[in-house]
Design a protein around this motif. Sequence first.
Motif, mmCIF file in Angstrom:
data_model
loop_
_atom_site.group_PDB
_atom_site.id
_atom_site.type_symbol
_atom_site.label_atom_id
_atom_site.label_comp_id
_atom_site.label_asym_id
_atom_site.label_seq_id
_atom_site.Cartn_x
_atom_site.Cartn_y
_atom_site.Cartn_z
ATOM 1 N N LYS A 263 0.819 -1.211 0.000
ATOM 2 C CA LYS A 263 0.000 0.000 0.000
ATOM 3 C C LYS A 263 0.858 1.269 0.000
ATOM 4 C CE LYS A 263 -4.008 -2.020 2.333
ATOM 5 N NZ LYS A 263 -4.936 -1.908 3.484
ATOM 6 N N TYR A 264 0.349 2.270 -0.742
ATOM 7 C CA TYR A 264 0.973 3.587 -0.757
ATOM 8 C C TYR A 264 0.411 4.422 0.386
ATOM 9 C CZ TYR A 264 2.708 2.704 -5.518
ATOM 10 O OH TYR A 264 3.363 2.194 -6.617
ATOM 11 N N SER A 265 1.217 5.330 0.864
ATOM 12 C CA SER A 265 0.743 6.257 1.902
ATOM 13 C C SER A 265 1.062 7.691 1.495
ATOM 14 C CB SER A 265 1.393 5.943 3.254
ATOM 15 O OG SER A 265 2.808 6.051 3.165
ATOM 16 N N LYS A 266 0.245 8.611 1.957
ATOM 17 C CA LYS A 266 0.449 10.026 1.666
ATOM 18 C C LYS A 266 1.741 10.496 2.334
ATOM 19 C CE LYS A 266 -1.737 14.536 2.387
ATOM 20 N NZ LYS A 266 -2.949 15.234 2.881
ATOM 21 N N THR A 267 2.649 11.046 1.527
ATOM 22 C CA THR A 267 3.963 11.422 2.057
ATOM 23 C C THR A 267 4.221 12.922 1.948
ATOM 24 O OG1 THR A 267 4.800 9.268 1.322
ATOM 25 C CG2 THR A 267 6.435 10.910 1.980
ATOM 26 N N TYR A 268 4.033 13.495 0.775
ATOM 27 C CA TYR A 268 4.285 14.920 0.568
ATOM 28 C C TYR A 268 3.084 15.575 -0.105
ATOM 29 C CZ TYR A 268 9.121 13.325 1.123
ATOM 30 O OH TYR A 268 10.275 12.734 1.591
ATOM 31 N N THR A 269 2.750 16.753 0.354
ATOM 32 C CA THR A 269 1.758 17.586 -0.319
ATOM 33 C C THR A 269 2.493 18.596 -1.185
ATOM 34 O OG1 THR A 269 0.165 17.384 1.478
ATOM 35 C CG2 THR A 269 -0.120 19.238 -0.018
ATOM 36 N N ILE A 270 2.105 18.673 -2.458
ATOM 37 C CA ILE A 270 2.747 19.612 -3.378
ATOM 38 C C ILE A 270 2.123 20.989 -3.194
ATOM 39 C CG2 ILE A 270 3.194 20.176 -5.796
ATOM 40 C CD1 ILE A 270 3.000 17.176 -6.413
ATOM 41 N N VAL A 271 2.932 21.950 -2.798
ATOM 42 C CA VAL A 271 2.471 23.324 -2.614
ATOM 43 C C VAL A 271 2.710 24.127 -3.885
ATOM 44 C CG1 VAL A 271 2.717 25.440 -1.253
ATOM 45 C CG2 VAL A 271 2.947 23.195 -0.136
ATOM 46 N N LYS A 272 3.894 23.923 -4.498
ATOM 47 C CA LYS A 272 4.237 24.645 -5.715
ATOM 48 C C LYS A 272 5.237 23.830 -6.514
ATOM 49 C CE LYS A 272 5.991 29.053 -7.479
ATOM 50 N NZ LYS A 272 6.532 30.403 -7.136
ATOM 51 N N LEU A 273 5.097 23.889 -7.834
ATOM 52 C CA LEU A 273 6.027 23.186 -8.708
ATOM 53 C C LEU A 273 6.193 23.949 -10.006
ATOM 54 C CD1 LEU A 273 7.732 20.694 -9.579
ATOM 55 C CD2 LEU A 273 5.590 19.660 -10.385
ATOM 56 N N ASP A 274 7.434 24.248 -10.357
ATOM 57 C CA ASP A 274 7.745 24.758 -11.683
ATOM 58 C C ASP A 274 9.137 24.259 -12.060
ATOM 59 O OD1 ASP A 274 9.650 26.526 -10.494
ATOM 60 O OD2 ASP A 274 8.134 28.079 -10.276
ATOM 61 N N LYS A 275 9.740 24.821 -13.089
ATOM 62 C CA LYS A 275 11.016 24.307 -13.581
ATOM 63 C C LYS A 275 12.154 24.472 -12.590
ATOM 64 C CE LYS A 275 10.024 24.818 -18.505
ATOM 65 N NZ LYS A 275 10.447 25.465 -19.783
ATOM 66 N N ASP A 276 12.071 25.474 -11.737
ATOM 67 C CA ASP A 276 13.194 25.794 -10.851
ATOM 68 C C ASP A 276 12.895 25.610 -9.372
ATOM 69 O OD1 ASP A 276 13.507 28.476 -13.105
ATOM 70 O OD2 ASP A 276 14.841 26.728 -13.070
ATOM 71 N N LYS A 277 11.617 25.538 -9.020
ATOM 72 C CA LYS A 277 11.263 25.468 -7.603
ATOM 73 C C LYS A 277 10.232 24.378 -7.352
ATOM 74 C CE LYS A 277 12.201 30.368 -6.696
ATOM 75 N NZ LYS A 277 11.633 31.664 -6.242
ATOM 76 N N PHE A 278 10.378 23.777 -6.185
ATOM 77 C CA PHE A 278 9.506 22.673 -5.806
ATOM 78 C C PHE A 278 9.253 22.799 -4.305
ATOM 79 C CE2 PHE A 278 9.267 17.767 -5.418
ATOM 80 C CZ PHE A 278 7.898 17.802 -5.539
#
Length: 298
Positions: A263-278
């Motif tokens: 089973k997979y578990s929730k690990t990270y919530t994505i707040v922002k994603l672009d080419k240079d920042k995550f």
Amino acid sequence: MRKFFSLGCLILICCLFIGCKKEEKVDEDGKLVFINVQELLDIYDLDKNILYATLNKNEDNYDDLLKTLEDYANQTKNNVYLIDTTDINLIESEYIDILTDNDSKLAYIYAINKGTLELSLSIPLNVSEIVNATNNKKYDSVDMSPLLYKRETNYNDGFELLASGKIGESYAKVYSSLPKEEAKMLLEDENLYNMLNSWESMVKKGDNCTYLGLNFSMKSDKLYRSYYNGKCSDLIIESLKLEAYDYYTDGKVIYTKEPLEDKYSKTYTIVKLDKDKFKIKTNQREYNMTIFEGDKDL
């Protein structure tokens, strides 16, 4: 009534026959045909004499060299199978280097005869030099139907994998369907593919450092994680243990599991994603991640 029915059937059969003939029609020779590196490997050992070329868009004379190839193909009615080496990956570059004994980024035209390299020529600015180097030889064409079918299949598979959150596998499939135009657009426009990189975050509080490194493979849905929390003076990033996880994402959350888990578990919530920042967050902390400049080809 039967006469009309028979006549209708005859017309239908004729139309189907003509339609099939149109579908079987082979394109005329004398053009540039863009292919990818994997397709070059597929056609390399065919029982044929084939011309192919490598050309990089960063080449100073790119437009002129491209026109030379187009003019040569048109004038001699020879197809030239062209590989755009501008953004090929390291493995593809090495494949070309091995096949040609040459730098993949150089603008060259090659002739192969049943898998044997017979000509290696820097693309000139005039057609006559190619004609002279090839002795005005007539080269074979390649049936592109299987390759085009494979491109379409890979693209469709990649699109389905993207919808299911399998970003790494999706990217690999879509990339392998280049130079299909829809593949180019998807690779350029799909923001989630920006995640496929090596990222790091460092938080310093006095003498204490918290470090998180995440590497998302472009080949599979594997996530490699390194973590440290302790004295900054003891931190050696290159020596940190890498932990491997399977993952998928719905674009908002990254779910992970260890390889032997079910089973997979929730690990990270994505707040922002672009080419240079995550920017991601867990229950305990937010991480403003930037691209790691070390080796990313895991």
